[in-house]
Design a protein around this motif. Structure first.
Motif, PDB file in Angstrom:
ATOM      1  N   HIS A   1      15.538  34.345  12.958  1.00  0.00           N
ATOM      2  CA  HIS A   1      15.154  35.732  13.204  1.00  0.00           C
ATOM      3  C   HIS A   1      14.014  36.230  12.312  1.00  0.00           C
ATOM      4  O   HIS A   1      13.198  37.039  12.752  1.00  0.00           O
ATOM      5  N   SER A   2      13.924  35.760  11.088  1.00  0.00           N
ATOM      6  CA  SER A   2      12.813  36.214  10.234  1.00  0.00           C
ATOM      7  C   SER A   2      11.482  35.717  10.791  1.00  0.00           C
ATOM      8  O   SER A   2      10.472  36.426  10.720  1.00  0.00           O
ATOM      9  N   ALA A   3      11.450  34.527  11.333  1.00  0.00           N
ATOM     10  CA  ALA A   3      10.213  33.990  11.904  1.00  0.00           C
ATOM     11  C   ALA A   3       9.875  34.653  13.237  1.00  0.00           C
ATOM     12  O   ALA A   3       8.701  34.768  13.589  1.00  0.00           O
ATOM     13  N   ILE A   4      10.868  35.101  13.966  1.00  0.00           N
ATOM     14  CA  ILE A   4      10.631  35.802  15.233  1.00  0.00           C
ATOM     15  C   ILE A   4      10.101  37.207  14.960  1.00  0.00           C
ATOM     16  O   ILE A   4       9.214  37.693  15.643  1.00  0.00           O
ATOM     17  N   ASP A   5      10.633  37.875  13.961  1.00  0.00           N
ATOM     18  CA  ASP A   5      10.384  39.294  13.701  1.00  0.00           C
ATOM     19  C   ASP A   5       8.915  39.690  13.648  1.00  0.00           C
ATOM     20  O   ASP A   5       8.444  40.439  14.476  1.00  0.00           O
ATOM     21  N   GLY A   6       8.202  39.276  12.650  1.00  0.00           N
ATOM     22  CA  GLY A   6       6.793  39.604  12.550  1.00  0.00           C
ATOM     23  C   GLY A   6       6.443  40.863  11.789  1.00  0.00           C
ATOM     24  O   GLY A   6       5.270  41.132  11.573  1.00  0.00           O
ATOM     25  N   THR A   7       7.395  41.686  11.382  1.00  0.00           N
ATOM     26  CA  THR A   7       7.064  42.880  10.595  1.00  0.00           C
ATOM     27  C   THR A   7       7.066  42.582   9.101  1.00  0.00           C
ATOM     28  O   THR A   7       6.509  43.348   8.329  1.00  0.00           O
ATOM     29  N   GLY A   8       7.736  41.520   8.702  1.00  0.00           N
ATOM     30  CA  GLY A   8       7.921  41.234   7.291  1.00  0.00           C
ATOM     31  C   GLY A   8       9.190  41.860   6.749  1.00  0.00           C
ATOM     32  O   GLY A   8       9.520  41.675   5.584  1.00  0.00           O
TER      33      GLY A   8
END
Length: 185
Positions: free
Chosen positions: A29-36
């Motif tokens: 999920h962190s890699a999908i997110d994109g907002t940081g």
């Protein structure tokens, strides 16, 4: 954009079951997110049932603590067609409190190796008391499309050998993991 939700659709050259497997893995999920904002999965077990709770470590420069944790509760789990979760927080007494917004992915197979993926962020159940101090949506209009492109990269068979942080393209402040990656490079 509806005043209570926003969505984006992207057709990816990946079977629906493969895309669903990436979404059901909180560690992606962190890699999908994109907002940081999404840092890493505190609960790393795959999502397998409605009602399951999974926690994510988060970071936002405007959050009182900077670092914080959210508790997500799976609301829809229909492999390989749909997955959705409510986002909230766990209180000191262990009680979960949800803010009224949810994330939903709908997957429509377009043949054996292509899938239309729709990502929806809905804040229609957010009470006025929360709307007084949080703006909705809390990100720009391109965020969902960027997230879908990150999902497509993670789900593509050729991307499995690369680490997600190497392809991470934040639209907001860099995450701790992205900052750490830059320090290593």
């Amino acid at each position: 954009m509806d005043p209570e939700n926003v969505s984006a659709t992207l057709t990816v050259a990946v079977p629906a079951a493969t895309v669903f497997a990436v979404l059901a893995d909180p560690t992606t999920h962190s890699a999908i997110d994109g907002t940081g904002w999404v840092q890493e999965a505190a609960d790393q077990a795959p999502l397998t049932e409605v009602g399951q709770i999974f926690r994510m470590d988060m970071y936002h420069p405007n959050h009182p603590n900077g670092d914080y944790q959210v508790a997500n509760q799976v609301q829809v789990l229909d492999p390989p067609r749909a997955i959705a979760w409510l986002t909230g927080q766990e209180k000191d007494d262990g009680h979960l409190e949800f803010g009224g917004w949810f994330w939903r992915y709908d997957l429509v197979p377009r043949g054996p190796s292509e899938t239309a993926v729709t990502l929806t962020y809905d804040w229609s159940a957010v009470p006025q008391s929360i709307r007084e101090y949080l703006q909705f949506p809390p990100f720009g209009p391109d965020h969902l499309t960027n997230s879908l492109h990150h999902l497509a990269e993670l789900a593509a068979p050729t991307s499995r050998a690369r680490t997600p942080t190497a392809r991470y393209l934040p639209v907001g402040p860099p995450s701790r993991s992205a900052r750490a990656q830059k320090a290593v490079e």
